[in-house]
Write a protein that holds these residues in place. Structure first.
Motif, PDB file in Angstrom:
ATOM      1  N   ARG A   1       0.827  -1.062  -0.099  1.00 23.71           N
ATOM      2  CA  ARG A   1       0.185  -0.074   0.303  1.00 23.71           C
ATOM      3  C   ARG A   1       0.892   1.000   0.298  1.00 23.71           C
ATOM      4  O   ARG A   1       0.740   2.157  -0.148  1.00 23.71           O
ATOM      5  N   ASP A   2       2.452   1.548   0.550  1.00 23.23           N
ATOM      6  CA  ASP A   2       3.415   2.248   0.761  1.00 23.23           C
ATOM      7  C   ASP A   2       3.800   2.373  -0.641  1.00 23.23           C
ATOM      8  O   ASP A   2       4.924   2.892  -0.949  1.00 23.23           O
TER       9      ASP A   2
ATOM     10  N   ASP B   1       6.241   2.993  -3.452  1.00 21.66           N
ATOM     11  CA  ASP B   1       5.780   4.172  -4.044  1.00 21.66           C
ATOM     12  C   ASP B   1       7.912   3.961  -4.933  1.00 21.66           C
ATOM     13  O   ASP B   1       8.539   4.379  -4.678  1.00 21.66           O
TER      14      ASP B   1
ATOM     15  N   GLN C   1      10.071   7.057  -4.575  1.00 22.90           N
ATOM     16  CA  GLN C   1      11.507   7.085  -3.968  1.00 22.90           C
ATOM     17  C   GLN C   1      12.062   6.710  -3.746  1.00 22.90           C
ATOM     18  O   GLN C   1      13.231   6.711  -3.911  1.00 22.90           O
TER      19      GLN C   1
ATOM     20  N   GLU D   1       5.953  -2.875   1.657  1.00 19.86           N
ATOM     21  CA  GLU D   1       4.980  -2.522   1.842  1.00 19.86           C
ATOM     22  C   GLU D   1       5.462  -1.279   1.034  1.00 19.86           C
ATOM     23  O   GLU D   1       4.390  -0.398   0.197  1.00 19.86           O
TER      24      GLU D   1
ATOM     25  N   LEU E   1       8.653   0.746   0.316  1.00 18.78           N
ATOM     26  CA  LEU E   1      10.072   1.270  -0.237  1.00 18.78           C
ATOM     27  C   LEU E   1      11.240   1.211   0.150  1.00 18.78           C
ATOM     28  O   LEU E   1      11.064  -0.443   0.401  1.00 18.78           O
TER      29      LEU E   1
END
Length: 450
Positions: free
Chosen positions: A97-98, A100, A103, A336, A338
């Motif tokens: 869900r994170d 990214d 990043q 997650e 990242l």
């Protein structure tokens, strides 16, 4: 259920490196566009190899725990089939869900990396893109309702935005496919588990399945620079595992002109650069190669990693480049989605070093001699600058004087500290040069002779 795995990071590396007898032979590409892309790639020197998949959820070694080779150790309270069922069920828990990738790309840019290789599919067959050839994908399980479910598209787009050369890792074997591991037969090792000569039609189905998946990657996800093929045991001389590389490569390059193809460990026209894993060649090599080495002891995310220091990575990069290669550093994002803080900190520290010393790395060429003890030499393409990369181990004090044989400054040339431009006093005695080093220098440093 908690699964305890006694797997070391070194085991899959050792097992994989010994698949095909290693030879020094390298075949230079003939295609003009491929040669140009290869030259561009060689100038980049430093990249990232991203392992991410359902194995990230429990934080275990990627794919290998479902293989039944005798170096694999698993929880003995489960049968083999129970374990495989549990492993495959991780697809229903892999919900980053994170997630990214911006990043990831920004951190890698800050690290001074210039190209990326992303695991679109590892040996377990789980696809990080929305493949139409299988339901075993990130887009069809726990992450299916997320607008980012076609994860590969977002990863590639994020790295393109940071001007990275784009590479797709793809496993030739697929242990989830019934065309490779057929349930009619027991699984035995990493290879196809049925006799190909008795079931040629079934192997043909696997070959077509593989080609269609590569076509998806080369068609639907924008410009791709590198197709990085893993699973070197899939080749014609090993149990007839011929996936028709000429046809697959021709198709891929028709869709992606100039594509670099890295058919790992298989010497010949489809191994555009060689890829020693978790090691560095002993000597300088004059053909294209890349050491793939992980930032921790593991390729993917694990819960208690043993990290390499930023200085160790910098020293490794210096050695690799002086020997004529590139370094691709393995980083495993969390389940997650990242890159975790400990990795970020090390990558940024590497980037800070490269920000002031990168001229000794990027776009350089090899020179001879290429090292003396822990000093590694590179040269600018125009031949005007020689760089001496003086590597120091963790905790090692900066010497008051460094010296080496050969590569003597010519009359009128100066020796400077590359990071600051400070001119340093040097003295030539016979075939040896001595350079006074200021006490303010910290860690590995670079001298420029120009």
């Amino acid at each position: 259920m908690i699964i305890f795995l006694l797997l070391t990071a070194a085991l899959p590396v050792m097992a994989q490196d010994d698949i095909v007898p290693q030879a020094d032979g390298y075949e230079w590409p003939k295609e003009k566009e491929v040669k140009a892309r290869l030259s561009q790639w060689q100038d980049l020197k430093f990249g990232v190899l991203l392992h991410w998949g359902i194995y990230s959820v429990p934080g275990i070694v990627e794919s290998w725990s479902i293989c039944d080779e005798n170096w694999i150790r698993r929880d003995t309270t489960m049968t083999y089939q129970q374990y495989i069922d549990w492993y495959n069920s991780l697809a229903d828990r892999f919900c980053p869900r994170d997630f990214d990738p911006r990043q990831w790309a920004q951190v890698c840019r800050e690290a001074g990396m210039k190209y990326m290789i992303f695991t679109t599919k590892h040996h377990d067959g789980f696809c990080l893109w929305d493949s139409k050839e299988t339901d075993f994908t990130i887009a069809r399980h726990a992450f299916k309702d997320d607008p980012r479910r076609d994860a590969l598209r977002h990863v590639f787009d994020a790295y393109r935005a940071e001007n990275f050369m784009i590479g797709a890792y793809f496993s030739k074997p697929d242990w989830h496919s019934q065309y490779y591991w057929w349930d009619v037969y027991a699984k035995k090792g990493r290879n196809v588990n049925y006799p190909v000569e008795q079931f040629p039609w079934r192997w043909q189905q696997f070959k077509e399945f593989t080609h269609r998946q590569v076509r998806e990657l080369m068609t639907d996800y924008g410009h791709v620079d590198i197709l990085w093929l893993d699973g070197g045991w899939v080749y014609p001389e090993n149990r007839g595992q011929d996936i028709d590389m000429p046809r697959m490569a021709g198709m891929a390059r028709e869709l992606q002109p100039g594509l670099l193809i890295v058919d790992r460990t298989i010497r010949g026209p489809y191994e555009n650069y060689q890829t020693p894993e978790q090691t560095i060649p002993k000597e300088q090599l004059r053909h294209p190669w890349e050491s793939c080495i992980s930032l921790s002891d593991d390729w993917g995310y694990v819960r208690k990693p043993r990290w390499k220091s930023a200085r160790r990575v910098v020293n490794t990069l210096a050695e690799v480049v002086a020997k004529g290669g590139n370094l691709v550093l393995g980083v495993g994002p969390t389940p997650e989605g990242l890159i975790e803080p400990e990795a970020v900190n090390r990558l940024r520290e590497i980037g800070r070093w490269l920000a002031v010393n990168g001229r000794a790395i990027y776009g350089t060429v090899v020179t001879t001699p290429y090292h003396e003890d822990k000093i590694w030499f590179t040269r600018s393409k125009d031949g005007r600058s020689l760089f001496a990369i003086c590597t120091l181990d963790e905790g090692e004090q900066v010497p008051a004087v460094v010296s080496w044989h050969g590569h003597l400054p010519a009359k009128g040339q100066k020796v400077r500290l590359l990071a600051t431009g400070q001119r340093l006093r040097h003295n030539v005695v016979g075939d040896r040069v001595e350079v006074a080093v200021p006490p303010s220098v910290g860690g590995t440093f670079v001298l420029e002779i120009r």
